[in-house]
Design a protein around this motif. Structure first.
Motif, PDB file in Angstrom:
ATOM      1  N   VAL A   1       1.125  -1.328  -0.290  1.00  0.00           N
ATOM      2  CA  VAL A   1       0.037   0.042  -0.384  1.00  0.00           C
ATOM      3  C   VAL A   1       0.716   1.292  -0.068  1.00  0.00           C
ATOM      4  CG1 VAL A   1      -1.710   1.403   1.301  1.00  0.00           C
ATOM      5  CG2 VAL A   1      -1.935  -1.540   1.384  1.00  0.00           C
ATOM      6  N   PHE A   2       0.739   1.646  -0.762  1.00  0.00           N
ATOM      7  CA  PHE A   2       1.361   3.119  -1.383  1.00  0.00           C
ATOM      8  C   PHE A   2       0.738   4.564  -0.701  1.00  0.00           C
ATOM      9  CE2 PHE A   2       4.304   6.537  -3.375  1.00  0.00           C
ATOM     10  CZ  PHE A   2       4.947   6.439  -2.751  1.00  0.00           C
ATOM     11  N   LEU A   3       1.334   5.217  -0.145  1.00  0.00           N
ATOM     12  CA  LEU A   3       0.853   7.142   0.319  1.00  0.00           C
ATOM     13  C   LEU A   3       1.237   7.905  -0.339  1.00  0.00           C
ATOM     14  CD1 LEU A   3      -2.263   6.054   2.481  1.00  0.00           C
ATOM     15  CD2 LEU A   3      -0.361   4.546   2.841  1.00  0.00           C
ATOM     16  N   GLU A   4       0.248   8.105  -1.053  1.00  0.00           N
ATOM     17  CA  GLU A   4       0.668   9.258  -2.369  1.00  0.00           C
ATOM     18  C   GLU A   4       0.421  10.690  -1.593  1.00  0.00           C
ATOM     19  OE1 GLU A   4       3.013  10.854  -4.175  1.00  0.00           O
ATOM     20  OE2 GLU A   4       3.040   9.291  -5.759  1.00  0.00           O
ATOM     21  N   SER A   5       0.997  11.421  -2.272  1.00  0.00           N
ATOM     22  CA  SER A   5       0.498  12.985  -1.855  1.00  0.00           C
ATOM     23  C   SER A   5       1.439  14.098  -2.824  1.00  0.00           C
ATOM     24  CB  SER A   5       0.421  13.044  -0.354  1.00  0.00           C
ATOM     25  OG  SER A   5       0.484  14.570  -0.160  1.00  0.00           O
ATOM     26  N   SER A   6       0.502  15.692  -3.283  1.00  0.00           N
ATOM     27  CA  SER A   6       0.708  16.330  -3.958  1.00  0.00           C
ATOM     28  C   SER A   6       1.767  17.013  -2.949  1.00  0.00           C
ATOM     29  CB  SER A   6       0.238  17.409  -4.439  1.00  0.00           C
ATOM     30  OG  SER A   6      -0.582  17.854  -3.120  1.00  0.00           O
ATOM     31  N   ASP A   7       2.466  18.033  -3.731  1.00  0.00           N
ATOM     32  CA  ASP A   7       4.068  18.378  -2.685  1.00  0.00           C
ATOM     33  C   ASP A   7       3.510  19.763  -2.265  1.00  0.00           C
ATOM     34  OD1 ASP A   7       5.608  17.079  -4.525  1.00  0.00           O
ATOM     35  OD2 ASP A   7       6.768  18.208  -5.401  1.00  0.00           O
ATOM     36  N   ASP A   8       2.256  20.172  -2.782  1.00  0.00           N
ATOM     37  CA  ASP A   8       1.928  21.460  -1.821  1.00  0.00           C
ATOM     38  C   ASP A   8       1.598  20.594  -0.988  1.00  0.00           C
ATOM     39  OD1 ASP A   8       2.905  22.940  -4.463  1.00  0.00           O
ATOM     40  OD2 ASP A   8       0.609  23.215  -5.050  1.00  0.00           O
ATOM     41  N   ALA A   9       0.354  19.700  -1.151  1.00  0.00           N
ATOM     42  CA  ALA A   9      -0.091  19.455   0.596  1.00  0.00           C
ATOM     43  C   ALA A   9       0.692  18.725   1.209  1.00  0.00           C
ATOM     44  CB  ALA A   9      -0.929  18.031   0.091  1.00  0.00           C
ATOM     45  N   LEU A  10       1.905  18.319   0.246  1.00  0.00           N
ATOM     46  CA  LEU A  10       3.072  17.718   1.796  1.00  0.00           C
ATOM     47  C   LEU A  10       3.572  19.169   2.854  1.00  0.00           C
ATOM     48  CD1 LEU A  10       4.534  14.762  -0.468  1.00  0.00           C
ATOM     49  CD2 LEU A  10       2.942  14.579   1.491  1.00  0.00           C
ATOM     50  N   VAL A  11       3.911  20.277   1.527  1.00  0.00           N
ATOM     51  CA  VAL A  11       5.180  21.049   2.419  1.00  0.00           C
ATOM     52  C   VAL A  11       4.024  21.644   3.914  1.00  0.00           C
ATOM     53  CG1 VAL A  11       5.599  23.633   1.803  1.00  0.00           C
ATOM     54  CG2 VAL A  11       6.407  21.791  -0.118  1.00  0.00           C
ATOM     55  N   ARG A  12       2.867  22.127   2.762  1.00  0.00           N
ATOM     56  CA  ARG A  12       1.877  22.267   4.107  1.00  0.00           C
ATOM     57  C   ARG A  12       1.543  21.538   5.253  1.00  0.00           C
ATOM     58  NH1 ARG A  12      -2.187  23.106  -0.494  1.00  0.00           N
ATOM     59  NH2 ARG A  12      -2.873  21.155   0.674  1.00  0.00           N
ATOM     60  N   ARG A  13       1.939  20.259   5.148  1.00  0.00           N
ATOM     61  CA  ARG A  13       1.677  19.836   6.343  1.00  0.00           C
ATOM     62  C   ARG A  13       2.742  19.905   7.020  1.00  0.00           C
ATOM     63  NH1 ARG A  13      -1.160  14.457   3.171  1.00  0.00           N
ATOM     64  NH2 ARG A  13      -3.176  15.444   3.005  1.00  0.00           N
ATOM     65  N   PHE A  14       3.782  19.496   6.599  1.00  0.00           N
ATOM     66  CA  PHE A  14       5.123  19.959   7.417  1.00  0.00           C
ATOM     67  C   PHE A  14       5.738  21.157   7.697  1.00  0.00           C
ATOM     68  CE2 PHE A  14       7.007  16.283   4.602  1.00  0.00           C
ATOM     69  CZ  PHE A  14       7.213  15.277   5.734  1.00  0.00           C
ATOM     70  N   GLU A  15       4.995  22.021   7.733  1.00  0.00           N
ATOM     71  CA  GLU A  15       4.999  23.423   7.394  1.00  0.00           C
ATOM     72  C   GLU A  15       4.133  23.988   8.756  1.00  0.00           C
ATOM     73  OE1 GLU A  15       4.417  26.331   4.150  1.00  0.00           O
ATOM     74  OE2 GLU A  15       6.203  26.050   3.859  1.00  0.00           O
ATOM     75  N   SER A  16       2.632  22.899   8.980  1.00  0.00           N
ATOM     76  CA  SER A  16       1.833  22.928  10.091  1.00  0.00           C
ATOM     77  C   SER A  16       2.371  22.589  11.241  1.00  0.00           C
ATOM     78  CB  SER A  16       0.660  22.573   9.359  1.00  0.00           C
ATOM     79  OG  SER A  16       0.807  20.666   9.687  1.00  0.00           O
ATOM     80  N   VAL A  17       3.244  21.413  10.856  1.00  0.00           N
ATOM     81  CA  VAL A  17       3.732  20.640  12.490  1.00  0.00           C
ATOM     82  C   VAL A  17       4.920  21.184  13.048  1.00  0.00           C
ATOM     83  CG1 VAL A  17       2.076  18.573  11.983  1.00  0.00           C
ATOM     84  CG2 VAL A  17       4.485  18.993  10.839  1.00  0.00           C
ATOM     85  N   ARG A  18       5.389  22.154  11.525  1.00  0.00           N
ATOM     86  CA  ARG A  18       7.500  22.720  11.747  1.00  0.00           C
ATOM     87  C   ARG A  18       8.219  22.383  12.509  1.00  0.00           C
ATOM     88  NH1 ARG A  18       5.257  27.931  16.185  1.00  0.00           N
ATOM     89  NH2 ARG A  18       3.826  28.655  14.721  1.00  0.00           N
ATOM     90  N   ARG A  19       7.950  20.794  11.614  1.00  0.00           N
ATOM     91  CA  ARG A  19       9.182  19.956  11.069  1.00  0.00           C
ATOM     92  C   ARG A  19       9.930  20.039   9.655  1.00  0.00           C
ATOM     93  NH1 ARG A  19       6.860  14.747  12.846  1.00  0.00           N
ATOM     94  NH2 ARG A  19       9.183  13.824  13.225  1.00  0.00           N
ATOM     95  N   PRO A  20      11.171  19.726   9.552  1.00  0.00           N
ATOM     96  CA  PRO A  20      11.140  19.081   8.604  1.00  0.00           C
ATOM     97  C   PRO A  20      11.364  18.184   7.731  1.00  0.00           C
ATOM     98  CG  PRO A  20      13.835  18.769  10.756  1.00  0.00           C
ATOM     99  CD  PRO A  20      11.923  19.468  11.106  1.00  0.00           C
ATOM    100  N   HIS A  21      11.541  18.065   6.726  1.00  0.00           N
ATOM    101  CA  HIS A  21      11.356  17.073   6.035  1.00  0.00           C
ATOM    102  C   HIS A  21      12.831  16.199   5.934  1.00  0.00           C
ATOM    103  CE1 HIS A  21      11.485  13.371   3.092  1.00  0.00           C
ATOM    104  NE2 HIS A  21      10.682  14.140   2.484  1.00  0.00           N
ATOM    105  N   PRO A  22      12.803  15.016   6.124  1.00  0.00           N
ATOM    106  CA  PRO A  22      12.951  13.693   6.972  1.00  0.00           C
ATOM    107  C   PRO A  22      14.633  13.523   6.132  1.00  0.00           C
ATOM    108  CG  PRO A  22      11.473  12.338   6.326  1.00  0.00           C
ATOM    109  CD  PRO A  22      10.892  13.691   6.534  1.00  0.00           C
ATOM    110  N   LEU A  23      14.393  14.053   4.544  1.00  0.00           N
ATOM    111  CA  LEU A  23      15.649  14.092   4.280  1.00  0.00           C
ATOM    112  C   LEU A  23      15.927  15.578   2.888  1.00  0.00           C
ATOM    113  CD1 LEU A  23      14.773  11.125   1.646  1.00  0.00           C
ATOM    114  CD2 LEU A  23      16.060  10.758   3.502  1.00  0.00           C
ATOM    115  N   GLN A  24      15.531  16.484   3.747  1.00  0.00           N
ATOM    116  CA  GLN A  24      15.952  17.758   2.889  1.00  0.00           C
ATOM    117  C   GLN A  24      17.254  18.484   3.674  1.00  0.00           C
ATOM    118  OE1 GLN A  24      12.371  19.985   5.454  1.00  0.00           O
ATOM    119  NE2 GLN A  24      14.426  21.749   5.342  1.00  0.00           N
ATOM    120  N   GLY A  25      18.152  17.559   4.767  1.00  0.00           N
ATOM    121  CA  GLY A  25      19.292  18.238   5.462  1.00  0.00           C
ATOM    122  C   GLY A  25      19.578  19.491   4.889  1.00  0.00           C
ATOM    123  N   ASP A  26      20.133  20.354   4.590  1.00  0.00           N
ATOM    124  CA  ASP A  26      20.561  22.035   4.538  1.00  0.00           C
ATOM    125  C   ASP A  26      19.463  22.767   3.887  1.00  0.00           C
ATOM    126  OD1 ASP A  26      22.629  21.390   7.011  1.00  0.00           O
ATOM    127  OD2 ASP A  26      23.925  20.990   5.411  1.00  0.00           O
ATOM    128  N   GLY A  27      18.758  21.908   3.046  1.00  0.00           N
ATOM    129  CA  GLY A  27      18.124  22.318   1.629  1.00  0.00           C
ATOM    130  C   GLY A  27      16.296  23.057   1.864  1.00  0.00           C
TER     131      GLY A  27
END
Length: 321
Positions: free
Chosen positions: A123-149
């Motif tokens: 089972v693969f959970l997919e989502s648009s980039d916009d939706a994912l950005v909003r979710r990470f910003e709402s919880v104020r957490r970095p993406h696990p792979l963003q590093g310094d970006g």
């Protein structure tokens, strides 16, 4: 046979027939002692797309859920479940892919499971980039792979790593516009049944102007039919209304399209079953997702149900106008 066994005994004083019976009993016990292989579902997908919610839903349905299990241990988990004497009949494993070695381990584990004839579903959970950005910003957490970006850099890196796994998925769920309750409803619809169907289809109407469903396996375009939107007395209604449905299927080619596409889906369904694919999402589109696609989806879902394909019907964009 019993009489013959009592009259003719072997050198050890046992009836030949009795020895045969004993051997048969031993074989039956051996067969009974063969451990049952648990059902296995692997939950993966984009970080922030709802993996934890999907896992919690399966847990509530009675599945034994293991979160963040290293992929190399999945076959071991299945073996332990097989030794549980039926106490662990259904296992769900949540995995994410954060590095090339991690992905290689997952691929090796899947090959191992296939060699052991373990039935597994992804089972693969997919989502648009916009939706994912909003979710990470709402919880104020970095993406696990963003590093310094930026967050979008982490999303792009993860999407690239998961590309092959997404292609192998049996079920893709796009959570871009879903809340927690709607995602749980989708998981319930797929896994709540006492017995899994041979093939389960989701028929989804949508509007092209709102974008293609990213979890669609097959896309149908109904824009070749006249649009009821331009008929003033039909404009306020939807494809669920009999007047709109009669108008759509009264147009040249509508019934023929439904009949021939249903035949094509029967051919595709046979191939899916043969290849072990158990889920298919059929997206039926028109301009706004209100009239033609809704009417066609209703008829198509009913046809598939008569063919023995368990069907879930979703009208994604109806009511958005």
């Amino acid at each position: 046979m019993t009489q013959h066994a009592h009259e003719h005994r072997n050198d050890r004083g046992r009836a030949d027939g009795a020895e045969d019976v004993s051997t048969g009993s031993t074989n039956e016990k051996a067969e009974a002692a063969t451990p049952a292989i648990p059902e296995l579902v692997i939950i993966s997908g984009m970080s922030g797309a709802g993996r934890s919610t999907a896992a919690k839903c399966l847990e509530d349905l009675g599945w034994f859920v293991v979160d963040n299990l290293p992929p190399a241990l999945i076959p071991t988990m299945v073996e332990l479940g097989a030794r549980s004497q039926g106490n662990v009949a259904r296992i769900a494993v949540v995995v994410d892919v954060r590095g090339r070695r991690f992905f290689d381990n997952l691929r090796e584990s899947l090959a191992d499971l296939e060699a052991k004839h373990v039935t597994r579903r992804i089972v693969f959970l997919e989502s648009s980039d916009d939706a994912l950005v909003r979710r990470f910003e709402s919880v104020r957490r970095p993406h696990p792979l963003q590093g310094d970006g930026r967050i979008v850099d982490g999303i792009a890196a993860e999407r690239d790593l998961l590309r092959e796994l997404r292609g192998d998925a049996d079920l893709v769920i796009d959570t871009s516009s879903l809340n927690v309750h709607e995602l749980r409803a989708k998981m319930d619809a797929q896994f709540a049944g006492d017995e899994e169907p041979e093939l389960r289809a989701t028929v989804m109407s949508f509007g092209f102007k709102y974008g293609l469903p990213v979890d669609a396996d097959l896309v149908v375009d109904c824009r070749f039919l006249p649009n009821p939107h331009w008929v003033p007395e039909l404009r306020p209604f939807t494809g669920l209304n009999e007047e709109v449905s009669d108008y759509v299927f009264g147009q040249p080619g509508a019934k023929e399209f439904l009949n021939q596409y249903t035949e094509l889906l029967q051919l595709i369904a046979t191939g899916y079953r043969r290849e072990g694919k158990r889920y298919v999402t059929i997206a039926v589109g028109c301009t706004g997702g209100k009239h033609r696609s809704v009417a066609m989806s209703e008829k198509l879902a009913a046809r598939l149900a008569t063919e023995g394909i368990e069907t879930v019907l979703v009208h994604r964009d109806m009511g958005r106008e």
